[in-house]
Motif scaffolding. Structure first.
Motif, PDB file in Angstrom:
ATOM      1  N   THR A 147       0.828  -1.199   0.000  1.00  0.00           N
ATOM      2  CA  THR A 147       0.000   0.000   0.000  1.00  0.00           C
ATOM      3  C   THR A 147       0.869   1.258   0.000  1.00  0.00           C
ATOM      4  O   THR A 147       2.044   1.217   0.366  1.00  0.00           O
ATOM      5  CB  THR A 147      -0.909   0.013   1.250  1.00  0.00           C
ATOM      6  OG1 THR A 147      -1.704   1.198   1.266  1.00  0.00           O
ATOM      7  CG2 THR A 147      -0.080  -0.033   2.528  1.00  0.00           C
ATOM      8  N   ASN A 148       0.271   2.382  -0.391  1.00  0.00           N
ATOM      9  CA  ASN A 148       0.884   3.699  -0.229  1.00  0.00           C
ATOM     10  C   ASN A 148       0.195   4.510   0.863  1.00  0.00           C
ATOM     11  O   ASN A 148       0.484   5.697   1.044  1.00  0.00           O
ATOM     12  CB  ASN A 148       0.846   4.471  -1.549  1.00  0.00           C
ATOM     13  CG  ASN A 148       1.964   4.053  -2.495  1.00  0.00           C
ATOM     14  OD1 ASN A 148       3.016   3.592  -2.061  1.00  0.00           O
ATOM     15  ND2 ASN A 148       1.731   4.193  -3.791  1.00  0.00           N
ATOM     16  N   ASP A 149      -0.744   3.890   1.565  1.00  0.00           N
ATOM     17  CA  ASP A 149      -1.487   4.560   2.627  1.00  0.00           C
ATOM     18  C   ASP A 149      -0.573   4.754   3.842  1.00  0.00           C
ATOM     19  O   ASP A 149      -0.203   3.783   4.512  1.00  0.00           O
ATOM     20  CB  ASP A 149      -2.700   3.708   3.009  1.00  0.00           C
ATOM     21  CG  ASP A 149      -3.604   4.403   4.016  1.00  0.00           C
ATOM     22  OD1 ASP A 149      -3.151   5.352   4.688  1.00  0.00           O
ATOM     23  OD2 ASP A 149      -4.767   3.966   4.157  1.00  0.00           O
ATOM     24  N   ASN A 150      -0.233   5.995   4.134  1.00  0.00           N
ATOM     25  CA  ASN A 150       0.701   6.270   5.220  1.00  0.00           C
ATOM     26  C   ASN A 150       0.136   5.898   6.584  1.00  0.00           C
ATOM     27  O   ASN A 150       0.890   5.617   7.519  1.00  0.00           O
ATOM     28  CB  ASN A 150       1.101   7.750   5.221  1.00  0.00           C
ATOM     29  CG  ASN A 150       2.283   8.011   6.128  1.00  0.00           C
ATOM     30  OD1 ASN A 150       3.355   7.419   5.972  1.00  0.00           O
ATOM     31  ND2 ASN A 150       2.093   8.879   7.117  1.00  0.00           N
ATOM     32  N   ASN A 151      -1.194   5.867   6.725  1.00  0.00           N
ATOM     33  CA  ASN A 151      -1.800   5.468   7.994  1.00  0.00           C
ATOM     34  C   ASN A 151      -1.545   3.989   8.293  1.00  0.00           C
ATOM     35  O   ASN A 151      -1.537   3.578   9.459  1.00  0.00           O
ATOM     36  CB  ASN A 151      -3.305   5.735   7.978  1.00  0.00           C
ATOM     37  CG  ASN A 151      -3.636   7.200   7.979  1.00  0.00           C
ATOM     38  OD1 ASN A 151      -2.961   8.003   8.635  1.00  0.00           O
ATOM     39  ND2 ASN A 151      -4.662   7.584   7.233  1.00  0.00           N
TER      40      ASN A 151
END
Length: 278
Positions: A147-151
């Protein structure tokens, strides 16, 4: 919950020295996240230095040989790829009385074996110096999410409940990687280990958790080991196969043959399809 949609086999790229330890000891070694090549994995927004409490062994589901994996994870002339069944580890029985000790129960009803198994023996689970939180067998293997979702890549791992209890969610670490790593098609075995006793962990002992968080943030808190070994059960060990790297030297090939003859004569040795091609 155990993952029920598992590949039958997983593959591990490594060197002949690591292979020697696996064959001799019948174990797979899990190392902490702060030893991984992807430094982003151990990051969290609120607590630092917590990757060292998450131990992993990284495998791939991809049956077809990977040139990047050969290049990245096997040294020149000394590489092998191990094929092993998913969740190959010994499952330990636990009885009612011993589990009562684990959870700190004051009174016990009934006797006999419980309907679940442990990934480590009861006596290790009762060690006063650490607590394996995902101690039930088959709760270690997970499919990495890319993923690229920083969360997800840099999560919050601590919160306080309405009752004032501190919760540290190590489970948020070691399960997601940046999309750049997607070529690995990774599955991994993961242990979540707190440097406090299992009784205090399960009882959410407030003062102990406060101390743990404070010392871990300062880099003081530590476990009494740098890695954790899980034992391979016999039928999976005997079903192992080993692929020799495309560029393996004759001396390394001889070494692997001797290891197999000595420790696992039922193991199949396979030559790489890429031999003489790369």
């Amino acid at each position: 919950m155990p993952n029920t949609n598992l590949p039958e086999y997983l593959y591990y790229y490594t060197d002949v020295d690591t292979l020697a330890l696996i064959l001799k000891n019948h174990t797979i070694r899990l190392n902490s996240l702060d030893k991984m090549d992807d430094k982003q994995e151990q990051m969290s927004t609120d607590l630092q230095n917590f990757g060292k409490f998450v131990f992993v062994s990284c495998w791939t589901e991809e049956q077809i040989e990977s040139i990047p994996m050969w290049r990245m994870y096997t040294p020149k002339g000394k590489g092998v790829r191990i094929k092993l069944r998913s969740n190959p580890f010994v499952a330990y029985d636990v009885d009612v009385l011993n589990f009562a000790k684990i959870i700190g129960a004051q009174s016990v009803q009934g006797s006999g074996q419980l309907d679940f198994k442990l990934i480590i023996p009861t006596e290790k689970l009762l060690d006063k110096n650490y607590a394996v939180s995902n101690y039930t067998h088959n709760s270690q293997l997970l499919n990495i999410e890319y993923t690229n979702d920083n969360n997800l890549l840099n999560p919050d791992v601590m919160y306080t409940t309405e009752a004032g209890a501190i919760v540290v969610e190590l489970d948020k670490l070691g399960k997601c990687k940046n999309l750049y790593w997607k070529f690995q098609k990774e599955w991994r075995y993961r242990l979540l280990i707190f440097p406090i006793s299992i009784n205090r962990y399960l009882q959410r002992n407030y003062s102990e958790l406060i101390k743990f968080v404070s010392e871990a943030q300062k880099g003081i808190s530590a476990l009494p080991f740098d890695y954790y070994d899980l034992v391979i059960r016999d039928e999976c060990f005997e079903d192992m196969s080993i692929m020799l790297a495309p560029d393996i030297t004759e001396s390394s090939k001889t070494f692997v043959n001797l290891l197999v003859q000595e420790y696992n004569p039922s193991c199949e040795l396979i030559s790489s399809d890429l031999t003489s091609l790369i």
